[in-house]
Design an enzyme around this catalytic site. Structure first.
Site, short mmCIF file in Angstrom:
data_model
loop_
_atom_site.label_atom_id
_atom_site.label_comp_id
_atom_site.label_asym_id
_atom_site.label_seq_id
_atom_site.Cartn_x
_atom_site.Cartn_y
_atom_site.Cartn_z
CE LYS A 32 -3.29 1.93 0.11
NZ LYS A 32 -3.24 0.50 0.51
CG ASP A 59 -6.70 -0.41 1.75
OD1 ASP A 59 -7.86 -0.81 1.59
OD2 ASP A 59 -5.79 -0.58 0.92
CE LYS A 61 -8.49 -3.47 -0.91
NZ LYS A 61 -7.20 -3.06 -0.32
CG ASP A 64 -17.89 -11.06 8.84
OD1 ASP A 64 -18.92 -11.79 8.85
OD2 ASP A 64 -16.84 -11.37 9.41
CB THR A 119 -7.31 -3.37 -10.18
OG1 THR A 119 -6.53 -3.31 -9.00
CG2 THR A 119 -8.05 -2.08 -10.36
N GLY A 210 2.04 5.00 -4.02
CA GLY A 210 3.01 4.28 -3.19
C GLY A 210 4.43 4.51 -3.66
NE ARG A 211 5.10 -0.35 -5.97
CZ ARG A 211 4.67 -1.37 -6.69
NH1 ARG A 211 5.49 -2.37 -6.94
NH2 ARG A 211 3.44 -1.37 -7.15
O1 C5P Z 1 3.29 1.46 -5.10
P1 C5P Z 1 1.98 1.73 -5.78
O2 C5P Z 1 1.80 3.18 -6.18
O3 C5P Z 1 1.70 0.77 -6.92
O4 C5P Z 1 0.90 1.45 -4.63
C1 C5P Z 1 -0.48 1.51 -4.87
C2 C5P Z 1 -1.22 1.22 -3.60
O5 C5P Z 1 -2.61 1.13 -3.91
C3 C5P Z 1 -0.85 -0.11 -2.94
O6 C5P Z 1 -1.04 0.03 -1.52
C4 C5P Z 1 -1.88 -1.07 -3.51
O7 C5P Z 1 -2.12 -2.15 -2.67
C5 C5P Z 1 -3.09 -0.16 -3.60
N1 C5P Z 1 -4.11 -0.59 -4.56
C6 C5P Z 1 -3.84 -0.77 -5.91
N2 C5P Z 1 -4.83 -1.18 -6.76
C7 C5P Z 1 -6.07 -1.37 -6.28
C8 C5P Z 1 -6.37 -1.19 -4.95
C9 C5P Z 1 -5.35 -0.78 -4.10
O8 C5P Z 1 -2.71 -0.56 -6.35
N3 C5P Z 1 -7.03 -1.72 -7.11
#
Ligand code: C5P
Length: 235
Positions: A32, A59, A61, A64, A119, A210-211
């Site tokens: 992503k 991503d 989003k 418009d 969220t 992500g992390r």
């Molecule tokens: O590092 P982590 O696993 O928390 O990353 C989650 C990813 O999902 C990030 O890119 C974050 O911006 C995205 N995201 C999220 N919650 C959402 C929508 C997107 O954590 N509701």
């Protein structure tokens, strides 16, 4: 329906993304790319990551007027991304225009999903800032149904909303869920979280991680662990 783990490449420079992706030699994960990286580096980053053999969820989003979204989507479609998204709050007309713009002359198009309520939006903020009085879950499910009416493939939602969305829209309507953590891992700033295994049980189709992978000492191992827990098979 396809199920997969998508790695959120939330890095601050393209060099960091490329050196992260260089670690993956035998597998090419779905990744992503978000607004920050796309606005900084432009479409070239998409072309380069595609050239390296990865699928991309771009991503951005979009939200418009329908005509603008349609034209922007047609640009993203020609970039050959695999998944992109819009805000469902842009209305059904906007989402229909997005599908139209995304569809190539041969009828193919990237997957298109909608953000329902972010969220970060609490029920209180929704009521006070947006003047929406309904319960958050009801709004999420209603926006998901709108996305389905407009011909979209699914929604981004919290793992805890995924089963409500499936109940309303059916099993073929995709749920893409972030907020994933290993049972023994760091939670970080996420509040409503679930494990890859639990995400599978509640019907997530794609998990965005992500992390737990990008900040791991061994990202390839953590990615494979995540796939194993989510898909129930070794890669
Ligand atoms: O590092 P982590 O696993 O928390 O990353 C989650 C990813 O999902 C990030 O890119 C974050 O911006 C995205 N995201 C999220 N919650 C959402 C929508 C997107 O954590 N509701």
């Amino acid at each position: 329906m396809a199920k997969d783990v998508i790695i959120a490449c939330d890095f601050s420079s393209k060099e960091d993304v490329y050196s992260f992706l260089d670690k993956f030699t035998d597998v090419k994960p779905f990744v992503k790319i978000g607004m920050e990286m796309f606005y900084a580096e432009g479409p070239e980053i998409v072309r380069e990551i595609k050239k390296r053999g990865h699928k991309i969820f771009l991503d951005l989003k979009l939200c418009d007027i329908p005509n603008t979204v349609k034209k922007a989507m047609s640009v993203l479609s020609s970039l050959d991304v695999d998944m992109c998204n819009v805000h469902a709050s842009g209305t059904i007309a906007m989402m229909e225009a997005a599908v139209e713009g995304l569809t190539r002359p041969d009828g193919t198009r990237p997957l298109l999903i909608a953000v329902t309520q972010l969220t970060s939006t609490s029920e209180e903020r929704m009521r006070n800032d947006l003047l929406i009085d309904k319960p958050l879950n009801e709004v999420v499910v209603h926006y998901a149904a709108n996305a389905q009416k407009a011909g979209l493939d699914g929604v981004v939602c919290s793992p805890l909303e995924a089963s409500l969305v499936k109940e309303k829209c059916g099993n073929d309507f995709m749920t893409v869920t972030p907020g994933i953590r290993f049972a023994d891992g760091d939670v970080g700033d996420q509040v409503r979280i679930t494990t890859p295994e639990k995400a599978r049980e509640i019907g997530s189709d794609y998990i965005v991680v992500g992390r737990p992978i990008t900040a791991s000492d061994d990202p390839v191992f953590s990615y494979k662990r995540c796939v194993k827990e989510f898909l129930g098979k070794e890669i």
